[in-house]
Design a protein around this motif. Structure first.
Motif, PDB file in Angstrom:
ATOM      1  N   GLY A 186       0.813  -1.212   0.000  1.00  0.00           N
ATOM      2  CA  GLY A 186       0.000   0.000   0.000  1.00  0.00           C
ATOM      3  C   GLY A 186       0.843   1.257   0.000  1.00  0.00           C
ATOM      4  N   VAL A 187       1.813   1.325   0.912  1.00  0.00           N
ATOM      5  CA  VAL A 187       2.701   2.485   0.994  1.00  0.00           C
ATOM      6  C   VAL A 187       3.573   2.565  -0.262  1.00  0.00           C
ATOM      7  N   SER A 188       4.044   1.428  -0.740  1.00  0.00           N
ATOM      8  CA  SER A 188       4.861   1.416  -1.962  1.00  0.00           C
ATOM      9  C   SER A 188       4.100   2.014  -3.134  1.00  0.00           C
ATOM     10  N   ASN A 189       2.809   1.686  -3.229  1.00  0.00           N
ATOM     11  CA  ASN A 189       1.990   2.205  -4.319  1.00  0.00           C
ATOM     12  C   ASN A 189       1.819   3.720  -4.210  1.00  0.00           C
ATOM     13  N   LEU A 190       1.580   4.208  -3.000  1.00  0.00           N
ATOM     14  CA  LEU A 190       1.435   5.656  -2.805  1.00  0.00           C
ATOM     15  C   LEU A 190       2.720   6.385  -3.170  1.00  0.00           C
ATOM     16  N   LEU A 191       3.864   5.822  -2.808  1.00  0.00           N
ATOM     17  CA  LEU A 191       5.145   6.433  -3.159  1.00  0.00           C
ATOM     18  C   LEU A 191       5.368   6.416  -4.671  1.00  0.00           C
ATOM     19  N   GLU A 192       4.974   5.332  -5.306  1.00  0.00           N
ATOM     20  CA  GLU A 192       5.130   5.231  -6.761  1.00  0.00           C
ATOM     21  C   GLU A 192       4.284   6.291  -7.463  1.00  0.00           C
TER      22      GLU A 192
END
Length: 334
Positions: free
Chosen positions: A236-242
């Motif tokens: 989830g956090v990885s997607n937001l950062l991407e």
């Protein structure tokens, strides 16, 4: 360098489409001779509503123009207006391996979702896609990560044709963006953002109102812990950062350092603000363009005329190499 890509007219365009594909189309105008196709023939390989297909095609055309495509600097057209795509598909079928088509991941996924009819058109979809590109002798194909297998197939088809009949077709290379190639669903970050397989709450549409975008990011799924970092166990956090890295045009690793110590709520709010600002000019231009359907038709018709001038030459060479039709003696083959 000639660059080709196509986009489906079906469904509302979402953030994944915009970051992973549409922004690449606009950039292609700066890097080479861009040929961009709205692939309505691909759209009919699954059940669809004809009236809605036409409406979505105009929607897509207006979004592409609103995003920055300039008809004077690229070739933008509707696939079905250029008959050479269909003819070249049949000609290339003779050098396409049946076994390769049975291994296409997208065919398996879409076929599994069909309840009444798995069409032969769906099975043959990758050959039409190969014809789309090879008709223009494009050197580069900007695509998302999910299309890598299809580009490899079209490379195999071009190579096999050239080996059998002589050098005629250009073997294209794919270009996948380093950031934003795979934007995930905000509610199910293990799945790609999609208008068909995704969730409504987890999909950011290009034309969403700012309040809707804020709401969806506020409800976005994050992960256990509190560290803002990309990691397999933090989808989830990885997607937001991407997403944030893509709209800000910075490296995700740089963002991790900048956001160190920030809470998940602040991260979600910051990503929402950045996406709203990024999409606002597109929404505004879209509203002006979409209401003038005759103008959109003129743009597509002009693009189709220019596209046919290129594709018809390729198809004539392919026919000549294969011994199909009357011999063409007016000029030497490439």
């Amino acid at each position: 360098m000639r660059i080709f890509s196509g986009i489906q007219p079906t469904g509302r365009k979402h953030l994944g489409n915009y970051i992973g594909a549409i922004t690449q189309y606009v950039e292609a105008q700066e890097r080479g001779d861009a040929v961009l196709c709205i692939v309505d023939l691909h759209a009919i390989t699954v059940p669809h509503d004809p009236a809605e297909l036409r409406e979505r095609l105009y929607d897509t055309t207006a979004i592409l123009l609103a995003a920055g495509l300039e008809p004077a600097r690229c070739v933008l057209f509707r696939q079905s207006d250029v008959v050479e795509h269909s003819e070249l598909t049949w000609l290339l079928s003779s050098v396409t391996a049946y076994g390769d088509l049975t291994r296409m991941h997208q065919f398996k996924d879409k076929a599994a979702a069909q309840r009444e009819l798995v069409s032969a058109g769906l099975f043959f979809y990758p050959v039409l896609q190969a014809a789309d590109v090879l008709a223009y002798r494009a050197q580069e194909v900007p695509v998302g990560e999910d299309q890598r297998q299809h580009v490899e197939l079209m490379r195999d088809i071009a190579t096999r044709f050239n080996a059998r009949y002589g050098d005629t077709l250009v073997v294209p290379a794919h270009r996948i963006p380093p950031v934003g190639a795979r934007i995930m669903d905000l509610q199910h970050p293990e799945r790609k953002m999609s208008t068909t397989g995704g969730s409504e709450e987890g999909t950011i549409y290009v034309l969403d109102e700012p309040s809707a975008i804020e709401h969806k990011f506020r409800r976005a799924v994050t992960d256990s812990g509190s560290e803002i970092a990309r990691a397999p166990e933090k989808p989830g956090v990885s997607n937001l950062l991407e997403i944030l890295a893509a709209v800000r045009a910075v490296a995700p690793a740089d963002l991790e350092a900048q956001l160190h110590g920030m809470g998940y709520g602040e991260l979600k709010a910051g990503v929402a603000r950045a996406v709203i600002a990024h999409l606002a000019p597109v929404r505004e231009r879209y509203e002006r363009l979409r209401g003038d359907e005759p103008a959109l038709e003129r743009t597509l018709a002009d693009g189709a005329q220019r596209a046919r001038a290129i594709a018809s030459d390729t198809v004539a060479d392919v026919r000549e190499r294969m011994g199909v039709g009357a011999p063409r003696r007016s000029r030497p083959l490439p």
